[in-house]
Write an enzyme that holds these catalytic residues in place. Structure first.
Site: not given
Length: 426
Positions: A23, A93, A117, A122-126, A306, A328, A398
């Site tokens: 990550n 992602r 996954c 997990r929106p990407i609007d931010l 995680d 989360v 992964r």
């Protein structure tokens, strides 16, 4: 189709070395798009997700070369495409992280809506609101996100509704070549964000406050090349610490940054596990069943989401009742049904799982639905009586380098098996 076959009941002993943090590496590789100079990155884990982000870069015209095991040389001096392929981005992602670098350096980017996954929304609007605040025009249509800017992006003050790691990283990368000052408030504090900031700094970026809730970026005209070594993977380290505990073993986990493991260390100690810290390693020793504890996941520096599944596996064999609360992601209890197939007693109520410890788990055929769920089922198999056959191990590949080999090196009875008959049938 590949599976893991695990015969439980063996006590793990010895030393295991942790690889570079997946990550951290993924955003660092995306950030290589910010310069046309050569970049050499060390401590690169040999993982499917890393190969995927490298394929995304190559699809844009970036040259990616493997010189030595664990080392990549990247040069983005001939980028001629600004749209990432649908099949690669849908696979992972984190591929969406190329949008910020493409937009700020080239003024345009077109990215498919990301995959990854199946652990919830997990929106990407931010990300998109931040790009718009910096002057970009953003459109979402037919499964793609397009962003353009006339001239350089401009700095602005951006407040994130939640401390999203991905949004913090994407906006930070977009801001380093923007004109003026960008301030990201309510930023994510994860060590991987700090590592990205340090990498950008080694290229000549001006990033201040990474690792706190307010990050300030002073835009620069251009960035240079660099050599950089990524941090070790705190989640891989935590997983092996739990493996030691669930097998009642004695394991030294080396190549770690202790500060990154504080939440996991605290919970294991609360369970009665003995933890001995060194400068770059941690020794985990366990005897008897762990004590029950309550766990609540939170953004860093709280307990990491995680690690939730792995610790739940450990709590299934505790001496009492524990409550695990996931704050989360809303769909991260997909491992519960599989653990129950192995004899665990777990009930889910909303975002909480009530775990009633049992004296022993039993081996069973189970399926990994995502990366960390897969790791949890491997750990449960280590403690179970009899044989556990785990399908869906492509998810585990992964995020863990040679997971079964490392466990076998500690004394686990685990093998990767190719099911030839099933492969023919498919």
């Amino acid at each position: 189709m590949e599976t893991f076959v695990i015969r439980g009941g063996r006590r793990l002993e010895g030393t295991v070395t942790i690889d570079g943090a997946k990550n951290a590496i993924l955003p660092i590789l995306a950030a290589c798009l910010l310069t046309d100079k050569e970049i050499v990155i060390g401590a690169v884990p040999e993982l499917r997700d890393v190969y995927t982000i490298a394929e995304v870069l190559e699809s844009l015209g970036v040259r990616v070369r493997t010189d030595l095991p664990g080392s990549l040389t990247v040069q983005a001096d001939d980028v001629d495409r600004y749209a990432a392929p649908h099949d690669l981005v849908r696979r992972m992602r984190a591929s969406f992280l190329v949008m910020g670098p493409l937009l700020t350096r080239f003024g345009q980017a077109r990215i498919p809506l990301p995959g990854g996954c199946a652990i919830g929304s997990r929106p990407i609007d931010l990300h998109l609101k931040g790009f718009e605040a910096m002057g970009a025009t953003v459109a979402v249509e037919q499964g793609y996100i397009s962003a353009t800017s006339r001239g350089r992006l401009h700095g602005n003050r951006i407040y994130l509704d939640i401390p999203s790691v991905g949004a913090t990283e994407n906006l930070m990368m977009a801001a380093v070549l923007a004109e003026g000052v960008t301030v990201i408030e309510n930023a994510a504090e994860e060590p991987e964000v700090v590592d990205l900031a340090n990498f950008l700094g080694s290229m000549g970026a001006q990033v201040h406050g990474a690792g706190t809730r307010v990050v300030r970026i002073d835009g620069v005209d251009q960035l240079g090349g660099t050599r950089y070594v990524a941090i070790p993977d705190r989640i891989e380290a935590g997983t092996f610490m739990v493996a030691a505990a669930i097998s009642q073993g004695d394991v030294v986990v080396s190549n770690v940054i202790i500060d990154h493991l504080k939440p996991v260390v605290a919970k294991l100690r609360e369970m009665g596990v003995e933890i001995t810290e060194d400068s770059t390693s941690v020794r985990v020793t366990a005897t008897g069943r762990p004590y029950p504890v309550d766990v609540k996941t939170l953004p860093y520096p709280g307990f990491p989401t995680d690690m939730q599944a792995q610790v739940m596996a450990l709590l299934t064999v505790s001496s009492g009742t524990s409550v695990v609360t996931e704050t989360v992601f809303e769909n991260r209890f997909m491992h519960v049904d599989e653990l129950c197939r192995m004899g665990a007693h777990i009930g889910v109520e909303g975002r909480s799982a009530i775990v009633r410890g049992v004296s022993v788990l039993s081996g069973a055929p189970v399926i990994a639905t995502d990366l960390r769920a897969g790791a949890a089922l491997v750990l449960a198999g280590l403690a179970a009586v009899g044989e556990t056959e785990l399908n869906g191990i492509q998810h585990i590949d992964r995020g863990y380098v040679h997971f079964e080999r490392k466990l076998a090196g500690l004394g686990a009875d685990i093998v990767r098996r190719q099911d030839a008959l099933r492969g023919v049938a498919e």
